[in-house]
Design an enzyme around this catalytic site. Structure first.
Site, PDB file in Angstrom:
ATOM      1  N   SER A 245       1.271 -14.527  28.109  1.00 31.45           N
ATOM      2  CA  SER A 245       0.035 -13.757  27.944  1.00 31.45           C
ATOM      3  C   SER A 245       0.107 -12.409  28.643  1.00 31.45           C
ATOM      4  O   SER A 245       0.796 -12.252  29.647  1.00 31.45           O
ATOM      5  CB  SER A 245      -1.138 -14.542  28.531  1.00 31.45           C
ATOM      6  OG  SER A 245      -1.370 -15.686  27.755  1.00 31.45           O
TER       7      SER A 245
ATOM      8  N   ALA B 192       4.612 -13.940  31.536  1.00 29.48           N
ATOM      9  CA  ALA B 192       3.250 -13.415  31.398  1.00 29.48           C
ATOM     10  C   ALA B 192       3.079 -12.141  32.217  1.00 29.48           C
ATOM     11  O   ALA B 192       3.670 -11.990  33.295  1.00 29.48           O
ATOM     12  CB  ALA B 192       2.246 -14.470  31.850  1.00 29.48           C
TER      13      ALA B 192
ATOM     14  N   LYS C 258      -0.721  -5.006  11.890  1.00 33.31           N
ATOM     15  CA  LYS C 258      -0.453  -3.903  10.970  1.00 33.31           C
ATOM     16  C   LYS C 258       1.029  -3.815  10.682  1.00 33.31           C
ATOM     17  O   LYS C 258       1.829  -3.841  11.620  1.00 33.31           O
ATOM     18  CB  LYS C 258      -0.929  -2.580  11.597  1.00 33.31           C
ATOM     19  CG  LYS C 258      -0.830  -1.397  10.664  1.00 33.31           C
ATOM     20  CD  LYS C 258      -0.365  -0.110  11.338  1.00 33.31           C
ATOM     21  CE  LYS C 258       1.122  -0.102  11.626  1.00 33.31           C
ATOM     22  NZ  LYS C 258       1.634   1.208  12.057  1.00 33.31           N
TER      23      LYS C 258
ATOM     24  N   GLY D  93     -34.613   5.815 -26.065  1.00 35.57           N
ATOM     25  CA  GLY D  93     -35.065   6.232 -27.385  1.00 35.57           C
ATOM     26  C   GLY D  93     -35.819   5.059 -28.020  1.00 35.57           C
ATOM     27  O   GLY D  93     -35.427   3.907 -27.844  1.00 35.57           O
TER      28      GLY D  93
ATOM     29  N   ARG E  96     -28.920  12.744 -13.326  1.00 32.86           N
ATOM     30  CA  ARG E  96     -29.884  11.876 -12.659  1.00 32.86           C
ATOM     31  C   ARG E  96     -29.249  11.002 -11.576  1.00 32.86           C
ATOM     32  O   ARG E  96     -29.929  10.420 -10.748  1.00 32.86           O
ATOM     33  CB  ARG E  96     -30.599  10.999 -13.713  1.00 32.86           C
ATOM     34  CG  ARG E  96     -31.574  11.780 -14.575  1.00 32.86           C
ATOM     35  CD  ARG E  96     -31.993  11.005 -15.815  1.00 32.86           C
ATOM     36  NE  ARG E  96     -30.977  11.050 -16.872  1.00 32.86           N
ATOM     37  CZ  ARG E  96     -31.120  10.504 -18.073  1.00 32.86           C
ATOM     38  NH1 ARG E  96     -32.225   9.859 -18.393  1.00 32.86           N
ATOM     39  NH2 ARG E  96     -30.151  10.601 -18.973  1.00 32.86           N
TER      40      ARG E  96
ATOM     41  N   ASN F 212     -28.600   5.450 -15.748  1.00 32.41           N
ATOM     42  CA  ASN F 212     -28.796   6.894 -15.621  1.00 32.41           C
ATOM     43  C   ASN F 212     -29.026   7.309 -14.175  1.00 32.41           C
ATOM     44  O   ASN F 212     -28.877   8.470 -13.831  1.00 32.41           O
ATOM     45  CB  ASN F 212     -29.989   7.341 -16.462  1.00 32.41           C
ATOM     46  CG  ASN F 212     -29.716   7.152 -17.951  1.00 32.41           C
ATOM     47  OD1 ASN F 212     -28.592   7.350 -18.409  1.00 32.41           O
ATOM     48  ND2 ASN F 212     -30.733   6.763 -18.689  1.00 32.41           N
TER      49      ASN F 212
ATOM     50  N   LEU G 207     -18.755   7.486 -25.713  1.00 29.56           N
ATOM     51  CA  LEU G 207     -19.258   8.784 -25.230  1.00 29.56           C
ATOM     52  C   LEU G 207     -19.208   8.825 -23.706  1.00 29.56           C
ATOM     53  O   LEU G 207     -19.875   8.039 -23.044  1.00 29.56           O
ATOM     54  CB  LEU G 207     -20.694   9.000 -25.705  1.00 29.56           C
ATOM     55  CG  LEU G 207     -20.928   8.870 -27.219  1.00 29.56           C
ATOM     56  CD1 LEU G 207     -22.373   9.199 -27.556  1.00 29.56           C
ATOM     57  CD2 LEU G 207     -19.982   9.788 -27.978  1.00 29.56           C
TER      58      LEU G 207
ATOM     59  N   ARG H  37      -4.442  -5.166   8.793  1.00 29.76           N
ATOM     60  CA  ARG H  37      -4.355  -3.825   8.196  1.00 29.76           C
ATOM     61  C   ARG H  37      -3.192  -3.820   7.203  1.00 29.76           C
ATOM     62  O   ARG H  37      -2.416  -4.766   7.151  1.00 29.76           O
ATOM     63  CB  ARG H  37      -4.203  -2.791   9.308  1.00 29.76           C
ATOM     64  CG  ARG H  37      -5.526  -2.606  10.074  1.00 29.76           C
ATOM     65  CD  ARG H  37      -5.334  -1.797  11.324  1.00 29.76           C
ATOM     66  NE  ARG H  37      -4.658  -0.543  11.029  1.00 29.76           N
ATOM     67  CZ  ARG H  37      -3.956   0.150  11.928  1.00 29.76           C
ATOM     68  NH1 ARG H  37      -3.820  -0.296  13.161  1.00 29.76           N
ATOM     69  NH2 ARG H  37      -3.382   1.281  11.583  1.00 29.76           N
TER      70      ARG H  37
ATOM     71  N   TYR I 107       3.754   2.982  19.463  1.00 33.55           N
ATOM     72  CA  TYR I 107       3.548   4.425  19.232  1.00 33.55           C
ATOM     73  C   TYR I 107       3.735   5.189  20.530  1.00 33.55           C
ATOM     74  O   TYR I 107       3.118   4.870  21.551  1.00 33.55           O
ATOM     75  CB  TYR I 107       2.115   4.603  18.703  1.00 33.55           C
ATOM     76  CG  TYR I 107       1.767   6.002  18.259  1.00 33.55           C
ATOM     77  CD1 TYR I 107       2.631   6.721  17.430  1.00 33.55           C
ATOM     78  CD2 TYR I 107       0.575   6.597  18.658  1.00 33.55           C
ATOM     79  CE1 TYR I 107       2.297   7.991  17.007  1.00 33.55           C
ATOM     80  CE2 TYR I 107       0.239   7.871  18.236  1.00 33.55           C
ATOM     81  CZ  TYR I 107       1.098   8.573  17.410  1.00 33.55           C
ATOM     82  OH  TYR I 107       0.761   9.834  16.995  1.00 33.55           O
TER      83      TYR I 107
END
Ligand code: UD1
Ligand code: CA
Length: 468
Positions: free
Chosen positions: A405, A423, A351, A140, A16, A228, A9, A333, A387
């Site tokens: 670095s 670097a 990523k 019940g 609730r 519930n 069911l 990511r 980007y």
């Protein structure tokens, strides 16, 4: 052999829960409640499973797929009315039918199997699965007659004060003689506190018709817990979490503090892996053998091969190959592919990038949209600039290269094998093999400029204080 059917069911809204998500879809350890129920029912080798859907029918069907048949309950008029929706599919068949709810996620296949067995052995028309509850409120109640037979089930809202004191509850799971069930359902009315057609009313109907109803009392109330509201959801999650952790421990995984380790139902872990406190392993994560997943790491939908160490890091939809390590405080990511023996240190974000074996990315670096070969050293504070505000661009770095670095690698870019980036460079042009790329302003020293700045005043004061 008697044919076996099952009805789940799952058409209720779950008011609730106070939720936009349909109740039976609320996850317990990363898996929808109704999915837990179906997974257990599936283990019982029943001939046909019908799930009753209504509220959120499409979403429920999307979640469970073709592992079950469906019957639509257009209006939610109660659990008895819900079962009746399966009449077209099952009504004429000989056999016994298990009915269970989509909001009782802790039931085990073995319990259903025992109930089927008990029912068949006793030859009763119906067998209700009951349990003794410390706090039966909301369930019940199972009302037995003078000789201990189940007479009827009364809902909380319809119970007399006397009935409400009964601590034996209806777990919401039953096995019925299939045809008798559908016949009796037509006699159920909605003359009760909630104006609903109650499934448990068929028990009283059978009794009144002189048919014998059985009860099978389980000793573990916990397993029958109905969800519930959010309080029960948290309780059920705790139980499920303990079960999952114990399964892994039995399989050879060390879990330092099982009460504070959160592993989703779909996660796999190899033997001799150690899971430290506060770890969350989610979704379809697979972890190999001999790994150490350090305290407070979160890993979702990743593949972690043998011998990997993750220290306090956050990993999503990525792969870590054998003997690589990451952390503390790094972030994979989606689509990071970390090669064998690779070292990702602290405060590194990766990523959509592949990093070849033995390469080291030690500190404070962003690697995005890139392919790195093997045995590369990426210096501290390197940024793969992928980007331009509009599009993402790719960078390749060849084997045995050295990235000094503080380098800015502006994509698209090709740094060949055995290349050297000085670097502090901002690299905008490709660097050929065995070349050094250097791109930075030249240094100029301005004599005596220190004394022009306020820092000189502050230094004087500090020097004086040091002497005093
Ligand atoms: C139900 C039982 C109660 C039992 C408890 C065990 C009834 C009337 N009561 O109460 O005796 O102790 O479960 O957990 O059966 N549903 C439908 N269509 C409907 C109504 C409900 O599909 O029209 C589904 C719900 O989605 C849910 C399940 O049936 O999965 C049970 O319904 P719910 O309203 O939660 O019943 P309870 O009040 O918990
Ligand atoms: Ca319920």
């Amino acid at each position: 052999m008697t044919a076996k059917f099952a009805i789940i069911l799952a058409a209720g809204q779950g008011t609730r829960m106070k939720s936009k998500l349909y109740k039976v879809l609320h996850p317990v350890c990363g898996k929808a409640m109704v999915d837990h129920v179906l997974s257990q029912v599936e283990k019982d080798n029943v001939d046909q499973i019908v799930t009753i859907v209504g509220h959120g029918a499409e979403k429920v069907q999307e979640t469970l797929g073709d592992r079950t048949k469906y019957a639509l309950q257009e209006e939610q008029l109660g659990t008895g009315h819900a079962v009746l929706q399966a009449e077209k599919m099952l009504g004429s068949k000989d056999g016994m039918t298990l009915v269970t709810c989509g909001d009782t996620p802790l039931f085990m296949a073995e319990t259903f199997a025992k109930l089927f067995e008990y029912h068949e052995k006793n030859g009763d028309v119906a067998t209700v699965l009951t349990a003794k509850a410390d706090d039966p409120f909301g369930y019940g109640r199972v009302i037995r007659n003078a000789v201990g037979e189940v007479e009827k089930i009364v809902e909380q809202k319809d119970a007399t004060p006397e009935e409400a004191k009964v601590d034996e509850i209806n777990t919401g799971v039953y096995v019925f003689d299939n045809q008798a069930l559908f016949k009796a359902l037509h006699q159920v009315n909605n003359d009760n506190a909630q104006g609903e057609y109650y499934l448990p009313d068929v028990i009283g109907i059978f009794q009144n018709a002189g048919k014998k109803v059985g009860a099978f009392e389980m000793d573990d109330f916990e397993e029958s817990m109905g969800v519930n509201d959010r309080i029960a959801l948290a309780k059920a999650t705790k139980v499920m979490q303990r079960r999952i952790n114990e399964k892994h421990m039995r399989n050879g995984v060390t879990i330092i503090d099982p009460d504070n380790t959160y592993i989703d139902a779909g996660v796999q872990i190899g033997a001799d892996t150690v899971i430290e406190p506060g770890v969350q392993l989610k979704g379809k994560t697979i972890i190999g053998e001999d790994c150490v997943i350090g305290a407070h790491s979160q890993i979702r939908d990743c593949k972690i091969e043998d011998g990997v160490t993750v220290t306090a890091s956050y990993l999503e939809e990525s792969v870590m190959h054998k003997n690589s390590n990451i952390g503390p405080y790094s972030h994979l990511r989606p689509l990071a592919d970390i090669g064998e023996n690779v070292h990702i240190g602290n405060f590194v974000e990766v990523k959509k990038a592949e990093i070849g074996k033995n390469t080291k990315v030690g500190h404070l670096t962003y690697v995005g949209d890139a392919t790195l070969g093997k045995n590369i050293n990426v210096g501290c504070g390197t940024i793969f600039i992928n980007y331009d505000g509009m599009n993402k661009h790719h960078t390749n770095v060849g084997d045995y290269s050295f990235i000094g670095s503080g380098a800015n690698l502006v994509a698209p870019l090709e740094i060949e094998d055995h290349a050297y980036v000085a670097a502090g460079s901002t690299i905008t042009n490709d660097v050929p093999a065995h070349a050094m790329g250097i791109g930075r302003g030249r240094q100029v020293n301005k004599e005596g400029y220190y004394d022009r700045y306020p820092v000189a005043e502050a230094a004087k004061k500090a020097e004086k204080a040091d002497k005093d």
